[in-house]
Design an enzyme around this catalytic site. Structure first.
Site, short mmCIF file in Angstrom:
data_model
loop_
_atom_site.label_atom_id
_atom_site.label_comp_id
_atom_site.label_asym_id
_atom_site.label_seq_id
_atom_site.Cartn_x
_atom_site.Cartn_y
_atom_site.Cartn_z
N ASP A 38 0.85 -1.20 0.00
CA ASP A 38 0.00 0.00 0.00
C ASP A 38 0.88 1.24 0.00
OD1 ASP A 38 -3.26 0.29 0.86
OD2 ASP A 38 -2.04 2.12 1.00
N ASP A 61 3.91 1.84 -4.19
CA ASP A 61 3.00 2.60 -5.05
C ASP A 61 2.83 1.79 -6.33
OD1 ASP A 61 1.86 4.28 -6.91
OD2 ASP A 61 3.08 6.03 -6.38
N VAL A 62 1.59 1.38 -6.60
CA VAL A 62 1.38 0.46 -7.74
C VAL A 62 1.64 1.11 -9.10
CG1 VAL A 62 -0.26 -1.03 -6.52
CG2 VAL A 62 -1.12 0.91 -7.88
N SER A 140 -14.94 -2.72 -11.33
CA SER A 140 -16.08 -2.11 -10.63
C SER A 140 -17.26 -2.19 -11.57
CB SER A 140 -15.80 -0.64 -10.32
OG SER A 140 -17.01 0.05 -10.02
N TYR A 153 -12.81 6.90 -13.93
CA TYR A 153 -12.86 5.62 -13.19
C TYR A 153 -13.55 4.53 -14.02
CZ TYR A 153 -13.96 2.76 -8.96
OH TYR A 153 -14.08 1.77 -8.01
N LYS A 157 -11.85 1.08 -15.09
CA LYS A 157 -12.38 -0.19 -14.61
C LYS A 157 -12.85 -1.08 -15.77
CE LYS A 157 -11.90 0.04 -10.10
NZ LYS A 157 -10.79 -0.73 -9.49
P1 NAI Z 1 -10.16 2.30 0.06
O1 NAI Z 1 -9.97 3.73 -0.33
O2 NAI Z 1 -10.77 1.97 1.37
O3 NAI Z 1 -8.76 1.54 -0.05
C1 NAI Z 1 -7.91 1.69 -1.15
C2 NAI Z 1 -6.50 1.45 -0.71
O4 NAI Z 1 -5.65 1.60 -1.88
C3 NAI Z 1 -5.98 2.46 0.33
O5 NAI Z 1 -5.38 1.79 1.40
C4 NAI Z 1 -4.99 3.32 -0.46
O6 NAI Z 1 -3.91 3.81 0.34
C5 NAI Z 1 -4.50 2.33 -1.50
N1 NAI Z 1 -3.91 2.98 -2.66
C6 NAI Z 1 -4.39 4.04 -3.36
N2 NAI Z 1 -3.54 4.37 -4.34
C7 NAI Z 1 -2.50 3.49 -4.28
C8 NAI Z 1 -1.30 3.32 -5.03
N3 NAI Z 1 -0.98 4.13 -6.06
N4 NAI Z 1 -0.45 2.33 -4.67
C9 NAI Z 1 -0.75 1.52 -3.63
N5 NAI Z 1 -1.86 1.63 -2.87
C10 NAI Z 1 -2.72 2.62 -3.20
O7 NAI Z 1 -11.00 1.65 -1.15
P2 NAI Z 1 -11.88 0.31 -1.24
O8 NAI Z 1 -13.29 0.72 -1.23
O9 NAI Z 1 -11.38 -0.70 -0.29
O10 NAI Z 1 -11.54 -0.11 -2.74
C11 NAI Z 1 -10.65 -1.16 -3.08
C12 NAI Z 1 -10.82 -1.46 -4.57
O11 NAI Z 1 -12.16 -1.83 -4.87
C13 NAI Z 1 -10.51 -0.26 -5.48
O12 NAI Z 1 -9.86 -0.70 -6.66
C14 NAI Z 1 -11.89 0.26 -5.80
O13 NAI Z 1 -11.90 0.99 -7.00
C15 NAI Z 1 -12.67 -1.03 -5.90
N6 NAI Z 1 -14.11 -0.88 -5.75
C16 NAI Z 1 -14.65 -0.40 -4.58
C17 NAI Z 1 -16.01 -0.27 -4.47
C18 NAI Z 1 -16.67 0.21 -3.22
O14 NAI Z 1 -17.89 0.36 -3.24
N7 NAI Z 1 -15.97 0.46 -2.14
C19 NAI Z 1 -16.91 -0.61 -5.59
C20 NAI Z 1 -16.23 -1.10 -6.75
C21 NAI Z 1 -14.87 -1.23 -6.80
#
Ligand code: NAI
Length: 245
Positions: A38, A61-62, A140, A153, A157
């Site tokens: 992360d 960082d991805v 997503s 986005y 996605k």
């Molecule tokens: P979140 O915001 O709670 O967690 C995302 C994590 O990714 C964070 O810990 C952040 O620090 C990390 N991150 C961001 N940019 C980064 C980078 N460049 N390198 C490494 N780490 C990085 O988000 P959530 O909700 O857990 O989402 C996880 C995945 O699921 C994402 O890809 C999101 O687009 C996808 N998603 C989420 C939905 C939702 O309703 N929460 C719905 C559909 C998809």
């Protein structure tokens, strides 16, 4: 232990919180060694500690190839193999197209599309040598229907779906499977930032009448990461409570 991922090593990006952390917890409960990657260095370290002895947190960082390579190397060096990679890290920069800046467009494309591509490319290099592996990419439902305010986005996605299929064809014969998940509305920090009115209006679109919990994505990720889905590659599973079926 008879866990579904017993003795396997899984790397999960964006694993410091939300869906990524829920996946890590679920995989750990099924016997996997966990490497969390992360951007948030402090949080990823404490997330790994919270999982326990068989988990390592790495600041990565991805969008940076060197970071992703180091993250994957950590799995092999610490636990001896790389069996599962979940490309989950993500951000949103929502705005209508009229207001969205080029920077907001580029940031979202970079993290999701390039980040997932790097994760797949570098993981596949290791897995094809090994002759086995499962990659799960987080798309997503916005990539299917194109949510309002998400031109960046939704494009990223949808791109993740297409690149998962293309890559799946390239590595299938090497024993590596690649599948994607399209979550709907899941209760995490990402969605809790949403205005109440937007949350309420989404609720009316969900036949099951509720948001999903992170572990409900984690259970599907477990299915795709484990031998339960041994004859599946290049697929997309919608986990949405029936929304936009
Ligand atoms: P979140 O915001 O709670 O967690 C995302 C994590 O990714 C964070 O810990 C952040 O620090 C990390 N991150 C961001 N940019 C980064 C980078 N460049 N390198 C490494 N780490 C990085 O988000 P959530 O909700 O857990 O989402 C996880 C995945 O699921 C994402 O890809 C999101 O687009 C996808 N998603 C989420 C939905 C939702 O309703 N929460 C719905 C559909 C998809």
């Amino acid at each position: 232990m008879t866990g579904l991922l017993n003795g396997k090593t899984a790397v999960i990006t964006g694993g410091a919180q939300g869906i990524g952390l829920a996946i890590a917890q679920r995989f750990a409960a099924e016997g996997a060694n966990i490497v969390l990657g992360d951007m948030n260095a402090e949080q990823v370290a404490s997330a790994a500690t919270s999982i326990g002895a068989e988990a390592v947190g790495v600041a990565a960082d991805v969008t940076k190839a060197d970071d992703v390579a180091a993250l994957l190397r950590t799995a092999v060096e610490t636990f001896g193999s790389l069996d599962v990679v979940v490309n989950n890290a993500g951000i949103t920069r929502d705005a209508t197209m009229r207001k969205m800046t080029e920077e907001q467009f580029d940031q979202v494309i970079d993290v999701h599309l390039k980040g997932t591509w790097l994760g797949m490319k570098l993981a596949a290099e290791i897995m094809r040598e090994q002759g086995s592996g499962a990659i799960v990419n987080m798309s997503s439902i916005s990539g299917k229907v194109g949510n309002f305010g998400q031109t960046n986005y939704a494009a990223a996605k949808a791109g993740i779906v297409a690149m998962s299929k293309a890559a799946a064809k390239e590595v299938a014969a090497k024993g590596v499977r690649i599948n994607a998940i399209q979550p709907g509305l899941i209760r995490t920090a990402m969605t809790e930032a949403m205005p109440q009115a937007a949350w309420d209006s989404k609720m009316t679109e969900i036949p099951m009448g509720r948001a999903g919990e992170p572990d409900e994505i984690a259970k599907v990720a477990l299915f795709l990461a484990s031998d339960l889905s041994s004859y599946m590659t290049g697929t997309v599973l919608e986990v949405t409570g029936g929304r936009y079926m």
